[in-house]
Write a protein that holds these residues in place. Structure first.
Motif, PDB file in Angstrom:
ATOM      1  N   THR A  64       0.836  -1.205   0.000  1.00 16.55           N
ATOM      2  CA  THR A  64       0.000   0.000   0.000  1.00 16.55           C
ATOM      3  C   THR A  64       0.867   1.250   0.000  1.00 16.55           C
ATOM      4  O   THR A  64       0.608   2.210  -0.733  1.00 16.55           O
ATOM      5  CB  THR A  64      -0.941  -0.007   1.227  1.00 16.55           C
ATOM      6  OG1 THR A  64      -1.760  -1.180   1.166  1.00 16.55           O
ATOM      7  CG2 THR A  64      -1.813   1.228   1.267  1.00 16.55           C
ATOM      8  N   ILE A  65       1.917   1.244   0.805  1.00 13.35           N
ATOM      9  CA  ILE A  65       2.842   2.381   0.840  1.00 13.35           C
ATOM     10  C   ILE A  65       3.490   2.572  -0.526  1.00 13.35           C
ATOM     11  O   ILE A  65       3.616   3.704  -1.010  1.00 13.35           O
ATOM     12  CB  ILE A  65       3.880   2.195   1.959  1.00 13.35           C
ATOM     13  CG1 ILE A  65       3.196   2.361   3.323  1.00 13.35           C
ATOM     14  CG2 ILE A  65       5.057   3.163   1.806  1.00 13.35           C
ATOM     15  CD1 ILE A  65       4.025   1.912   4.502  1.00 13.35           C
ATOM     16  N   ALA A  66       3.869   1.479  -1.176  1.00 13.57           N
ATOM     17  CA  ALA A  66       4.449   1.571  -2.520  1.00 13.57           C
ATOM     18  C   ALA A  66       3.453   2.191  -3.493  1.00 13.57           C
ATOM     19  O   ALA A  66       3.798   3.103  -4.260  1.00 13.57           O
ATOM     20  CB  ALA A  66       4.881   0.183  -3.000  1.00 13.57           C
ATOM     21  N   ALA A  67       2.220   1.723  -3.456  1.00 11.03           N
ATOM     22  CA  ALA A  67       1.201   2.245  -4.372  1.00 11.03           C
ATOM     23  C   ALA A  67       0.932   3.724  -4.128  1.00 11.03           C
ATOM     24  O   ALA A  67       0.859   4.514  -5.080  1.00 11.03           O
ATOM     25  CB  ALA A  67      -0.091   1.440  -4.228  1.00 11.03           C
ATOM     26  N   LEU A  68       0.803   4.108  -2.872  1.00 14.22           N
ATOM     27  CA  LEU A  68       0.531   5.513  -2.563  1.00 14.22           C
ATOM     28  C   LEU A  68       1.706   6.404  -2.965  1.00 14.22           C
ATOM     29  O   LEU A  68       1.510   7.539  -3.399  1.00 14.22           O
ATOM     30  CB  LEU A  68       0.218   5.679  -1.076  1.00 14.22           C
ATOM     31  CG  LEU A  68      -1.109   5.078  -0.619  1.00 14.22           C
ATOM     32  CD1 LEU A  68      -1.205   5.086   0.894  1.00 14.22           C
ATOM     33  CD2 LEU A  68      -2.277   5.801  -1.256  1.00 14.22           C
ATOM     34  N   THR A  69       2.917   5.870  -2.847  1.00 16.21           N
ATOM     35  CA  THR A  69       4.095   6.618  -3.287  1.00 16.21           C
ATOM     36  C   THR A  69       4.045   6.849  -4.794  1.00 16.21           C
ATOM     37  O   THR A  69       4.184   7.978  -5.265  1.00 16.21           O
ATOM     38  CB  THR A  69       5.391   5.877  -2.894  1.00 16.21           C
ATOM     39  OG1 THR A  69       5.451   5.788  -1.466  1.00 16.21           O
ATOM     40  CG2 THR A  69       6.623   6.598  -3.413  1.00 16.21           C
ATOM     41  N   VAL A  70       3.826   5.783  -5.549  1.00 17.55           N
ATOM     42  CA  VAL A  70       3.791   5.883  -7.015  1.00 17.55           C
ATOM     43  C   VAL A  70       2.645   6.762  -7.487  1.00 17.55           C
ATOM     44  O   VAL A  70       2.790   7.526  -8.445  1.00 17.55           O
ATOM     45  CB  VAL A  70       3.708   4.468  -7.645  1.00 17.55           C
ATOM     46  CG1 VAL A  70       3.391   4.525  -9.125  1.00 17.55           C
ATOM     47  CG2 VAL A  70       5.005   3.722  -7.416  1.00 17.55           C
ATOM     48  N   LEU A  71       1.522   6.689  -6.797  1.00 20.37           N
ATOM     49  CA  LEU A  71       0.368   7.512  -7.164  1.00 20.37           C
ATOM     50  C   LEU A  71       0.522   8.967  -6.741  1.00 20.37           C
ATOM     51  O   LEU A  71      -0.281   9.809  -7.129  1.00 20.37           O
ATOM     52  CB  LEU A  71      -0.912   6.939  -6.545  1.00 20.37           C
ATOM     53  CG  LEU A  71      -1.388   5.611  -7.128  1.00 20.37           C
ATOM     54  CD1 LEU A  71      -2.506   5.033  -6.265  1.00 20.37           C
ATOM     55  CD2 LEU A  71      -1.853   5.799  -8.569  1.00 20.37           C
ATOM     56  N   GLY A  72       1.544   9.249  -5.940  1.00 21.95           N
ATOM     57  CA  GLY A  72       1.743  10.622  -5.472  1.00 21.95           C
ATOM     58  C   GLY A  72       0.675  11.062  -4.493  1.00 21.95           C
ATOM     59  O   GLY A  72       0.125  12.153  -4.613  1.00 21.95           O
ATOM     60  N   ARG A  73       0.384  10.219  -3.505  1.00 21.93           N
ATOM     61  CA  ARG A  73      -0.658  10.499  -2.513  1.00 21.93           C
ATOM     62  C   ARG A  73      -0.066  10.645  -1.112  1.00 21.93           C
ATOM     63  O   ARG A  73      -0.363   9.874  -0.206  1.00 21.93           O
ATOM     64  CB  ARG A  73      -1.692   9.367  -2.513  1.00 21.93           C
ATOM     65  CG  ARG A  73      -2.416   9.131  -3.830  1.00 21.93           C
ATOM     66  CD  ARG A  73      -3.256  10.324  -4.248  1.00 21.93           C
ATOM     67  NE  ARG A  73      -4.218  10.704  -3.248  1.00 21.93           N
ATOM     68  CZ  ARG A  73      -5.476  10.297  -3.219  1.00 21.93           C
ATOM     69  NH1 ARG A  73      -5.943   9.503  -4.133  1.00 21.93           N
ATOM     70  NH2 ARG A  73      -6.275  10.711  -2.261  1.00 21.93           N
TER      71      ARG A  73
END
Length: 122
Positions: A64-73
């Protein structure tokens, strides 16, 4: 499993992540956004996704942290960093996940995520 049972199982997962008092505060915040939103998060996100077999909760939170990082959130990162730490992730593991995302989300997204992590005091 009934929806009520899925809800209760989801609440237990959130409590595992945050502790009982913080989980209740988080649920209350969701209810103030919209009463139905909290139910959806508990039944679908907490129970149906985080409660799946195959990956432990710590690994799911690092994803989840990886996804939020890539999404810029970055506004969501602090919440999930806290949950990951509560489930046994180390600060070093979180840093490495964020740094790995520089190849996929770019340096600005990684900068923002590292800034959030740097300000996180848990």
């Amino acid at each position: 499993m009934t929806e009520s049972e899925r809800y209760e199982a989801g609440r237990r997962i959130l409590s595992t992540m945050l502790g009982e008092a913080a989980a209740e505060a988080s649920a209350e915040k969701m209810r103030t956004l919209h009463p139905e939103f909290e139910r959806l998060v508990m039944t679908h996100v907490m129970h149906d996704l985080y409660g799946r077999a195959g990956l432990d909760i710590k690994t799911r939170l690092l994803c989840t942290i990886a996804a939020l990082t890539v999404l810029g959130r970055p506004e969501q990162l602090a919440v999930h960093i806290d949950r990951a730490l509560g489930c046994g992730a180390t600060r070093t593991e979180i840093e490495e996940v964020v740094l790995q995302m520089s190849a996929f989300g770019g340096f600005p997204a990684t900068w923002d995520a590292l800034t959030v992590l740097q300000g996180h005091n848990r």
